[in-house]
Write a protein that holds these residues in place. Structure first.
Motif, PDB file in Angstrom:
ATOM      1  N   ASN A 121      31.138   8.264  45.070  1.00 26.35           N
ATOM      2  CA  ASN A 121      30.187   8.432  44.082  1.00 26.35           C
ATOM      3  C   ASN A 121      30.724   7.622  42.718  1.00 26.35           C
ATOM      4  N   THR A 122      32.250   7.579  42.564  1.00 28.76           N
ATOM      5  CA  THR A 122      32.807   6.579  41.609  1.00 28.76           C
ATOM      6  C   THR A 122      32.382   5.309  42.115  1.00 28.76           C
ATOM      7  N   ALA A 123      32.309   4.869  42.983  1.00 28.63           N
ATOM      8  CA  ALA A 123      32.084   3.344  43.437  1.00 28.63           C
ATOM      9  C   ALA A 123      30.479   3.187  43.235  1.00 28.63           C
ATOM     10  N   LEU A 124      29.858   4.296  43.489  1.00 28.39           N
ATOM     11  CA  LEU A 124      28.357   3.994  43.087  1.00 28.39           C
ATOM     12  C   LEU A 124      27.881   3.849  41.843  1.00 28.39           C
ATOM     13  N   ASP A 125      28.474   4.715  41.098  1.00 27.68           N
ATOM     14  CA  ASP A 125      28.449   4.854  39.654  1.00 27.68           C
ATOM     15  C   ASP A 125      28.840   3.231  38.879  1.00 27.68           C
ATOM     16  N   PHE A 126      30.174   2.885  39.615  1.00 28.80           N
ATOM     17  CA  PHE A 126      30.467   1.443  39.100  1.00 28.80           C
ATOM     18  C   PHE A 126      29.485   0.402  39.382  1.00 28.80           C
ATOM     19  N   LEU A 127      28.702   0.411  40.704  1.00 27.54           N
ATOM     20  CA  LEU A 127      27.885  -0.552  40.979  1.00 27.54           C
ATOM     21  C   LEU A 127      26.444  -0.352  40.400  1.00 27.54           C
TER      22      LEU A 127
ATOM     23  N   PRO B 263      31.562  19.012  43.139  1.00 29.99           N
ATOM     24  CA  PRO B 263      32.895  18.578  43.451  1.00 29.99           C
ATOM     25  C   PRO B 263      33.463  18.942  44.648  1.00 29.99           C
ATOM     26  N   ASP B 264      32.875  20.337  45.045  1.00 28.12           N
ATOM     27  CA  ASP B 264      33.378  20.940  46.278  1.00 28.12           C
ATOM     28  C   ASP B 264      32.113  21.420  47.083  1.00 28.12           C
TER      29      ASP B 264
ATOM     30  N   TYR C 204      37.187  11.515  49.243  1.00 27.43           N
ATOM     31  CA  TYR C 204      36.262  10.586  49.707  1.00 27.43           C
ATOM     32  C   TYR C 204      35.009  10.816  48.852  1.00 27.43           C
ATOM     33  N   ARG C 205      34.672  11.873  48.739  1.00 28.69           N
ATOM     34  CA  ARG C 205      33.080  12.214  48.279  1.00 28.69           C
ATOM     35  C   ARG C 205      33.091  11.571  46.464  1.00 28.69           C
TER      36      ARG C 205
ATOM     37  N   ALA D 261      27.535  14.612  51.077  1.00 25.42           N
ATOM     38  CA  ALA D 261      28.374  13.852  49.947  1.00 25.42           C
ATOM     39  C   ALA D 261      27.647  12.898  49.191  1.00 25.42           C
ATOM     40  N   LEU D 262      26.527  12.317  49.472  1.00 24.58           N
ATOM     41  CA  LEU D 262      25.625  11.583  48.824  1.00 24.58           C
ATOM     42  C   LEU D 262      24.462  12.349  48.166  1.00 24.58           C
TER      43      LEU D 262
END
Length: 452
Positions: free
Chosen positions: A198-204, A109-110, A193-194, A287-288
């Motif tokens: 990653n939350t959006a990637l988990d959703f997808l 996270p950091d 933003y990071r 970030a990714l």
């Protein structure tokens, strides 16, 4: 240099601070004790921003003058914006208060947003200390300024307004649960933003979405007009007020968002972070959790793949026209033609190869003549396809002109929300209409009913 010449003083005790020596951000406090006192004060005043916002709302209410319609409307719009902000802060604080145990995340996270060793700036350190020592209300106040842009980011990733609202809320809750891990080696904005990406990637990963093909149109399309890909999850996004430059670019247009949805999730994330947000390749890789070579490779594949799914680019308005005035004039004509049931006037606004799509419904109509035939059925009171009288309110979605359509059905008096039409305009003509269901009207500041 004297204190008066430097103009810099400790934010806690007011003691004069020496000029900055060497590169980097100058100190804001004269000692570690003053720094800690500032953090303790900020924590104890966690709800101060909320009380200030409530006081501002009270002042706005006291200034409302219903006797003057135009100033009254402007005041109500401002009041609604402030109340909306208060509601969002309260929602974050409420959800944070319900959280008991930290939830592990699937990435560090950091992580620093730059490669190599970085000295913490006072500003980032201050953000980190404020975040780590925050209660629910002060946390909500810290992250609220980033909510809108984080939701835009999530929306670009998933193409759905509803899902983007859920994702930004999940992002803020993850930030709350893991706030002790934020050490300030990056800005709070970059850290959020990071988490959001990653939350959006988990959703997808959990919700695989593939563009589909439309079936046959209920009205035979004009020769040469084909359906666009069917994206049942696609939804419009309201423009900011005042319109933010980052959101008014072509990267928010529906055609652009639809093209982005064809990319694999990680390629999509790289493209958005590099080309939409302007992040350096090294920061994107961090970030990714990707290598620099992988980020560059993904971007090289994503760009041509995106171009394949974009419509042919033309000038949006006739040369020499004022786009803002042209949009207003076009919207006025469009709304009047619908109210009057004037298909001849509508024909003068439509490009010959115009298309209408209606996500999430698998319906489409292609070509001016095919669409006019469908509209004649809708406008004619004697036709079985007639649904009632129309009224419209103008709005904007995805940086494009849009209208909210209301229908007064036969035998009723109230106009009820029916459809939101988002118009893609090229050279002064409507090239595409994307019609959406009306449940998002409130997000655009539109009522669900209109009085007769």
């Amino acid at each position: 240099m004297t204190d008066g010449e430097s103009g810099r003083a400790c934010r806690t005790c007011g003691t004069a601070l020496p000029p900055a020596s060497g590169p980097g951000r100058a100190s804001l406090y004269c000692s570690a004790a003053c720094r800690q006192k500032a953090y303790r004060t900020r924590r104890s005043d966690g709800g101060a921003a909320v009380h200030e916002l409530i006081s501002d709302i009270e002042r706005q209410v006291s200034r409302l003058t219903p006797e003057a319609p135009e100033p009254f409307y402007t005041g109500v719009q401002s009041l609604a914006s402030s109340v909306g902000r208060l509601r969002r802060i309260a929602r974050v604080a409420r959800e944070a208060a319900r959280t008991v145990t930290p939830e592990p995340v699937t990435f560090s996270p950091d992580q620093s947003v730059t490669q190599g060793s970085v000295t913490e700036s006072d500003e980032a350190s201050e953000e980190a200390a404020a975040l780590r020592t925050s209660d629910e209300w002060s946390f909500a106040g810290l992250v609220e300024p980033y909510r809108r842009e984080l939701q835009v980011h999530c929306y670009r990733m998933v193409g759905s307004y509803d899902d983007s609202e859920d994702l930004v809320q999940e992002t803020l809750l993850k930030a709350w649960k893991n706030r002790d891990g934020f050490a300030g080696r990056s800005s709070l904005r970059a850290w959020l933003y990071r988490i959001a990406t990653n939350t959006a990637l988990d959703f997808l990963r959990r919700n695989e979405r593939r563009p589909q093909r439309y079936g046959p149109s209920p009205v035979p399309p004009s020769d040469g007009v084909e359906a666009s890909p069917f994206l049942p999850w696609l939804q419009p996004f309201p423009d900011a007020e005042p319109e933010a430059a980052a959101e008014s670019s072509e990267t928010m247009e529906l055609a652009f968002l639809a093209a982005v949805q064809h990319l694999p999730p990680r390629q999509r994330a790289v493209l958005i972070m590099r080309d939409f947000l302007g992040w350096p390749a090294a920061d994107t890789a961090t970030a990714l959790d990707m290598s620099l070579a992988s980020v560059n490779s993904a971007l090289q594949r994503a760009r041509p793949a995106l171009r394949e799914h974009l419509p042919e680019r033309r000038e949006r308005w006739a040369r020499g026209a004022d786009p803002s005035e042209a949009e207003k004039e076009l919207l006025a004509r469009y709304m009047k033609a619908a109210v009057d049931g004037d298909t001849a006037a509508m024909a003068g606004m439509l490009r010959e190869d115009v298309r209408i799509t209606m996500p999430p419904n698998p319906l489409w109509f292609g070509g001016r003549e095919a669409i006019l035939g469908m509209l004649r059925q809708t406008f004619d009171p004697a036709s079985p396809g007639h649904i009632g009288r129309w009224r419209h309110l103008p709005t904007r979605a995805n940086g494009q002109p849009a209208v909210g359509g209301y229908v007064q059905r036969p035998g009723t008096s109230v106009y009820r929300a029916q459809v939101m039409d988002v118009l893609r305009v090229e050279n002064g003509l409507i090239a595409e209409i994307t019609s959406f269901e009306p449940h998002l009207f409130p997000a655009f500041g539109l009522p669900l009913t209109l009085a007769p």
